[in-house]
Design a protein around this motif. Structure first.
Motif, PDB file in Angstrom:
ATOM      1  N   HIS A  54       6.956 -27.035  49.208  1.00  0.00           N
ATOM      2  CA  HIS A  54       8.274 -27.339  48.642  1.00  0.00           C
ATOM      3  C   HIS A  54       8.594 -26.495  47.406  1.00  0.00           C
ATOM      4  CE1 HIS A  54       7.548 -30.967  51.058  1.00  0.00           C
ATOM      5  NE2 HIS A  54       8.860 -30.987  51.189  1.00  0.00           N
ATOM      6  N   SER A  96      17.082 -32.907  51.281  1.00  0.00           N
ATOM      7  CA  SER A  96      16.119 -31.833  51.059  1.00  0.00           C
ATOM      8  C   SER A  96      15.803 -31.774  49.567  1.00  0.00           C
ATOM      9  CB  SER A  96      16.711 -30.500  51.538  1.00  0.00           C
ATOM     10  OG  SER A  96      15.784 -29.466  51.405  1.00  0.00           O
ATOM     11  N   THR A 110      11.633 -37.262  50.629  1.00  0.00           N
ATOM     12  CA  THR A 110      12.567 -36.731  51.617  1.00  0.00           C
ATOM     13  C   THR A 110      13.041 -37.860  52.522  1.00  0.00           C
ATOM     14  OG1 THR A 110      11.489 -34.579  51.530  1.00  0.00           O
ATOM     15  CG2 THR A 110      12.879 -35.010  53.440  1.00  0.00           C
TER      16      THR A 110
END
Length: 133
Positions: free
Chosen positions: A15, A50, A73
């Motif tokens: 991420h 996201s 998420t």
């Protein structure tokens, strides 16, 4: 000190990047150690669609940010605000000194302040909001 899962998250975060068009981008600094993290969020229907982060971060902050991103998420904004510093300790499954605890919760602090900014609610959290300082 750090478990294998935490180390993998810290060394190879999936991420750690930036969204091209986030709903909100927020940068938070830890003045105690000089770290700064940027959180990008894409929000749809009050859910985290996201999330990603960026910054020149310590292993503790990177691992914590990665694990936090994995866990939020598709989460509702209200559920995100319910996450505590104790939850971060549980999610990461590591023990840290009080000094490193600030690095561990920096991603959560940034996330909460990003959401406050997104909601335009006039609130700004600090480390004292999340820890008994």
């Amino acid at each position: 000190m750090y478990n294998a899962y935490f180390l993998e998250c810290a060394k190879s975060p999936t991420h750690k990047w930036s969204l091209s068009e986030p709903s909100i981008r927020y940068r938070e600094e830890n003045r105690h150690c000089g770290e700064a993290i940027t959180i990008d969020l894409s929000i749809r229907d009050n859910h985290i669609d996201s999330v990603c982060f960026n910054g020149d971060l310590s292993i503790v902050t990177t691992g914590s940010a990665e694990i936090l991103c994995e866990n939020i998420t598709n989460m509702n904004i209200k559920e995100v605000f319910a996450i505590t510093s104790d939850d971060i300790l549980t999610m990461t499954e590591i023990e840290v000194t009080n000094r490193r605890k600030l690095a561990l919760i920096l991603p959560l602090l940034s996330l909460r302040n990003a959401l406050h900014m997104y909601l335009c609610d006039g609130v700004r959290d600090d480390f004292g909001t999340l820890l008994d300082l």
